[in-house]
Design an enzyme around this catalytic site. Structure first.
Site, PDB file in Angstrom:
ATOM      1  N   SER A  74      39.332  33.194  40.543  1.00 55.67           N
ATOM      2  CA  SER A  74      38.344  33.519  41.576  1.00 55.67           C
ATOM      3  C   SER A  74      37.204  32.508  41.658  1.00 55.67           C
ATOM      4  CB  SER A  74      37.763  34.919  41.327  1.00 55.67           C
ATOM      5  OG  SER A  74      37.133  34.984  40.057  1.00 55.67           O
ATOM      6  N   THR A 100      44.487  36.438  40.589  1.00 55.65           N
ATOM      7  CA  THR A 100      43.557  37.535  40.838  1.00 55.65           C
ATOM      8  C   THR A 100      44.150  38.486  41.865  1.00 55.65           C
ATOM      9  OG1 THR A 100      42.458  36.330  42.629  1.00 55.65           O
ATOM     10  CG2 THR A 100      41.563  36.046  40.402  1.00 55.65           C
ATOM     11  N   ASP A 155      38.408  55.531  51.691  1.00 57.89           N
ATOM     12  CA  ASP A 155      39.202  54.346  51.976  1.00 57.89           C
ATOM     13  C   ASP A 155      39.758  54.478  53.390  1.00 57.89           C
ATOM     14  OD1 ASP A 155      41.133  52.276  52.145  1.00 57.89           O
ATOM     15  OD2 ASP A 155      41.397  52.306  49.966  1.00 57.89           O
ATOM     16  N   ARG A 176      33.549  43.786  43.711  1.00 56.09           N
ATOM     17  CA  ARG A 176      32.930  42.545  44.168  1.00 56.09           C
ATOM     18  C   ARG A 176      31.439  42.774  44.368  1.00 56.09           C
ATOM     19  NH1 ARG A 176      36.837  40.741  42.437  1.00 56.09           N
ATOM     20  NH2 ARG A 176      38.384  39.335  43.374  1.00 56.09           N
ATOM     21  N   ASP A 192      29.656  44.904  36.747  1.00 56.26           N
ATOM     22  CA  ASP A 192      30.482  43.846  36.173  1.00 56.26           C
ATOM     23  C   ASP A 192      30.582  42.664  37.129  1.00 56.26           C
ATOM     24  OD1 ASP A 192      32.391  42.790  34.191  1.00 56.26           O
ATOM     25  OD2 ASP A 192      33.888  43.088  35.772  1.00 56.26           O
ATOM     26  N   GLU A 211      27.738  34.909  41.619  1.00 57.28           N
ATOM     27  CA  GLU A 211      28.411  34.423  40.407  1.00 57.28           C
ATOM     28  C   GLU A 211      28.718  32.929  40.525  1.00 57.28           C
ATOM     29  OE1 GLU A 211      31.864  36.766  39.471  1.00 57.28           O
ATOM     30  OE2 GLU A 211      30.829  38.657  39.795  1.00 57.28           O
ATOM     31  N   HIS A 247      31.747  39.871  34.793  1.00 57.12           N
ATOM     32  CA  HIS A 247      33.022  39.937  35.521  1.00 57.12           C
ATOM     33  C   HIS A 247      34.203  39.882  34.557  1.00 57.12           C
ATOM     34  CE1 HIS A 247      34.885  38.963  39.707  1.00 57.12           C
ATOM     35  NE2 HIS A 247      35.672  39.774  39.002  1.00 57.12           N
ATOM     36  N   GLY A 289      38.648  42.860  34.549  1.00 56.09           N
ATOM     37  CA  GLY A 289      40.066  42.524  34.682  1.00 56.09           C
ATOM     38  C   GLY A 289      40.594  41.666  33.557  1.00 56.09           C
ATOM     39  N   TYR A 290      39.780  41.427  32.535  1.00 49.92           N
ATOM     40  CA  TYR A 290      40.188  40.584  31.419  1.00 49.92           C
ATOM     41  C   TYR A 290      40.928  41.392  30.366  1.00 49.92           C
ATOM     42  CZ  TYR A 290      37.897  36.077  32.303  1.00 49.92           C
ATOM     43  OH  TYR A 290      37.554  34.848  32.809  1.00 49.92           O
TER      44      TYR A 290
END
Length: 400
Positions: free
Chosen positions: A58, A79, A163, A227, A257, A262, A279, A282-283
């Site tokens: 990203s 990503t 959504d 995001r 996060d 960024e 961020h 997702g790690y």
């Protein structure tokens, strides 16, 4: 397709330029490609000449200016989000594209759960509080849907979803309870998992603006692991400052996060939120492996390469008693806190934000140890939990 080539004929004639984060997985590409690595934020047009494929994260903006005249035939991002990719420009240039959608979904779910544990680590009846809260999920894509599934599996009864695009595609087999944004924002926990959309029928830029943020009830927990641009950071900071020093049930609690600018993060906001991380949701080792496998498969498909299928390592499991001290195996809070110490990670980011000599945003991310997801751990016989707690952990993704 670009014409079939076997590995014998290919002789590594495919060339790949990849973010240095891919370096640990080089062996998965070297049987059919020459691959070079570069720091993601340093990728520039001048480096692309002579490469067939570009693999990014990203931190690299892939746009018309970058790819023009490059000769690239494939671009892949490890990503789920694709806000950094100009897909229209790629299509016009005839460049194939793939994201790694869903690769890190379970990792992000772990993060949200760990954040709720970190906020209530001193609560005597954590499980009851967790189960009896109402949860509002903004965005029910790969991450949001899996989080909803986990919440329901462990016994949560009150989950609302906002959504609009998904609601339009809603089918009878999808048991989601769609609600208005106001209804979702009235929940005890609001977790954001929407993509950042700047245009279209349902833009999400500052979806939570001043009106929405100020309308959140006191005691609400707001989590954003999606995001940064989805929240109005100025409005959020104003709200948090106005309630500084209040008890938890008398103020808004916030876990961030992701950040607007960024790798920079607004220092005052980093200090004001309850949990701040660079961020990293997702790690995980599994998320990285999943993403690499997706991109490897798309490369093989695009270039018609004959290559061996990968044997997935996602099924490997580890007994909790093998990795945690005995004192961490007595209750869900201690167990999850030991596996995913978000409080410590947040303290590191806050320290780095306040001190110029502290580790920067990217440095903190790169130094994080490889984390295994909850689903890789087995609640073995040496974990002395009450049956209700064991079932609770199973619902959250642990194995039995």
């Amino acid at each position: 397709m670009l014409g079939y080539r076997s590995l014998d004929d290919l002789k590594k004639q495919i060339t790949i330029l990849a973010d240095s984060d891919f370096k640990f997985f080089a062996n998965l590409f070297t049987p059919f490609a020459d691959i070079e690595f570069i720091e993601g934020r340093s990728i520039d047009k001048k480096y692309l000449s002579g490469f067939d494929a570009l693999l990014v994260r990203s931190v690299t903006k892939v746009n018309k200016e970058l790819i023009c005249g490059s000769g690239l035939k494939f671009v892949g991002t490890a990503t789920s989000g694709v806000e950094h990719i100009d897909q229209e420009a790629l299509a016009k240039a005839g460049i194939s594209f793939s994201s790694a959608k869903g690769a890190n979904a379970d990792s992000v779910c772990d993060y949200v759960i760990a954040a709720l544990v970190a906020l209530d680590s001193n609560c005597q009846n954590f499980t009851d509080r967790f189960l009896n809260r109402s949860y509002g999920i903004i965005g029910a894509g790969e991450v949001g849907h899996r989080l909803i599934t986990r919440l329901m599996q462990c016994g949560v009864r009150d989950v609302l979803v906002y959504d609009p695009p998904l609601r339009e595609e809603h089918d009878s087999e999808n048991r989601l309870i769609f609600s208005t944004l106001d209804e979702v924002l009235s929940c005890n926990v609001v977790s954001v998992h929407a993509p950042l959309e700047t245009s279209g029928s349902y833009p999400t830029t500052e979806l939570l603006g001043a009106h929405e943020i100020n309308g959140l009830q006191t005691g609400t927990i707001l989590v954003n692991a999606s995001r940064g641009g989805i929240l109005d950071e100025v409005a959020l900071l104003t709200r948090l400052k106005s309630e500084a020093g209040f008890e938890r049930n008398e103020r808004l609690s916030c876990v961030l996060d992701v950040w607007d600018s960024e790798p920079l993060a607004r220092k005052s906001l980093v200090e004001a939120v309850d949990i701040a991380t660079p961020h990293i949701a997702g790690y995980s080792a599994q998320a990285k492996q999943n993403a690499i496998e997706i991109l490897r498969g798309k490369l093989i498909e695009t270039f018609d390469i004959e290559a061996k299928l990968l044997s997935s390592e996602s099924s490997r499991s580890t007994a909790l008693s093998e990795v945690l001290p005995r004192e961490s195996l007595n209750d869900p809070v201690s167990l999850i806190s030991a596996l995913y110490p978000l409080k410590e990670l947040s303290e590191q980011m806050k320290y780095g934000s306040m001190h110029s000599k502290g580790p920067g945003f990217d440095a903190q991310r790169s130094k994080l140890r490889e984390r295994n997801e909850f689903q890789t751990y087995v609640i073995d016989q040496f974990v002395k939990l009450a049956e209700a707690d064991r079932q609770f952990l199973k619902g959250l993704g642990f194995r039995d």
